[in-house]
Design an enzyme around this catalytic site. Sequence first.
Site, PDB file in Angstrom:
ATOM      1  CG  ASP A 100      -0.331  -0.512   2.500  1.00  0.00           C
ATOM      2  OD1 ASP A 100       0.913  -0.558   2.577  1.00  0.00           O
ATOM      3  OD2 ASP A 100      -1.071  -0.862   3.421  1.00  0.00           O
TER       4      ASP A 100
ATOM      5  CG  ASN B  84      -8.981  -1.538  11.980  1.00  0.00           C
ATOM      6  OD1 ASN B  84      -8.045  -2.193  11.526  1.00  0.00           O
ATOM      7  ND2 ASN B  84      -9.383  -0.406  11.438  1.00  0.00           N
TER       8      ASN B  84
ATOM      9  CG  HIS C 232      -5.856  -2.191   8.871  1.00  0.00           C
ATOM     10  ND1 HIS C 232      -5.892  -0.863   9.209  1.00  0.00           N
ATOM     11  CD2 HIS C 232      -4.566  -2.563   9.076  1.00  0.00           C
ATOM     12  CE1 HIS C 232      -4.694  -0.466   9.581  1.00  0.00           C
ATOM     13  NE2 HIS C 232      -3.875  -1.471   9.514  1.00  0.00           N
TER      14      HIS C 232
HETATM   15  C1  F6R Z   1       1.435  -1.797   6.171  1.00  0.00           C
HETATM   16  C2  F6R Z   1       0.026  -2.083   6.277  1.00  0.00           C
HETATM   17  C3  F6R Z   1      -0.715  -2.172   7.555  1.00  0.00           C
HETATM   18  C4  F6R Z   1       0.144  -2.557   8.768  1.00  0.00           C
HETATM   19  C5  F6R Z   1      -0.703  -2.533  10.031  1.00  0.00           C
HETATM   20  C6  F6R Z   1       0.130  -2.816  11.254  1.00  0.00           C
HETATM   21  O1  F6R Z   1       1.858  -1.837   4.817  1.00  0.00           O
HETATM   22  O2  F6R Z   1      -0.531  -2.261   5.268  1.00  0.00           O
HETATM   23  O3  F6R Z   1      -1.747  -3.114   7.406  1.00  0.00           O
HETATM   24  O4  F6R Z   1       0.683  -3.826   8.568  1.00  0.00           O
HETATM   25  O5  F6R Z   1      -1.319  -1.296  10.177  1.00  0.00           O
HETATM   26  O6  F6R Z   1       1.044  -1.763  11.421  1.00  0.00           O
HETATM   27  P1  F6R Z   1       2.205  -1.843  12.494  1.00  0.00           P
HETATM   28  O7  F6R Z   1       3.084  -2.957  12.085  1.00  0.00           O
HETATM   29  O8  F6R Z   1       2.905  -0.525  12.434  1.00  0.00           O
HETATM   30  O9  F6R Z   1       1.538  -2.107  13.813  1.00  0.00           O
END
Ligand code: F6R
Length: 246
Positions: A67, A134, A136
Amino acid sequence: MEIHVIADPQELGALAASHVVAAIERNSQAVIGLATGSTPLPLYRAWAASVAESKLDVSQVRGFALDEYAGISPEHPESYRSVITNEVVIPVGLTPEFVRVPPSSATDADAAEYDNAIKAAGGIDLQILGIGRNGHLGFNEPGTAFDSRTHRISLTPETIEDNARFFDSVEEVPTEAITQGLGTILDSRIALVIATGESKAAAVAAAITGEVTTDMPASILQRHPNVIWCLDTAAASQLPAELIGA
Ligand code: F6R
């Protein structure tokens, strides 16, 4: 599905990196899906160390980031283009031209072209994933269709707040992004999910043991044929004991 629970973050990173290295040993032109965020950083360091020690040839490896923020300058230090370059491409020694990040212009045409480029490369062999509080995956927030392809999306207030730590203020966090879709992620041959910390425990448990529902995007991984979960003790703390061999 494999679930590994390892207390030490460096060891967890090394275990996760060993799966990436194995994919490249099987195929020197492996296509690796790359996540940003804090969680995969120990993996990227361990991957770089392993390449340096073993002289593994990574020059033909292809990379596709999950992303990118919409509207951000690629030169911004917190653009995912910059993060992938500085945390992955340079330390691991990947060939820069072979590593793509979705363009921050984030038009429908960009999204379709990105998805097509993944297909043209033969599909993603191993997708590295983090998970949001959440649930995602990528920036596929709750409610995203399971068959979605790469697309533009609005970030939830929770995600904007979580990502404010990378910016000077919450107002600077972009409110939209372009992300591989859940359908794109489901097409990967191996999904390697890393989660650390108590704040991820509920999402991890819901994703692995809960109902498969778009309210919990990561629950789609229950439909993935080959998922490897790499968890620290805190992130695994809400899983039933029989699943983690405790
Ligand atoms: C990153 C992404 C997000 C992260 C998620 C966890 O490319 O797409 O889905 O993997 O927000 O983020 P962290 O690892 O910073 O807790």
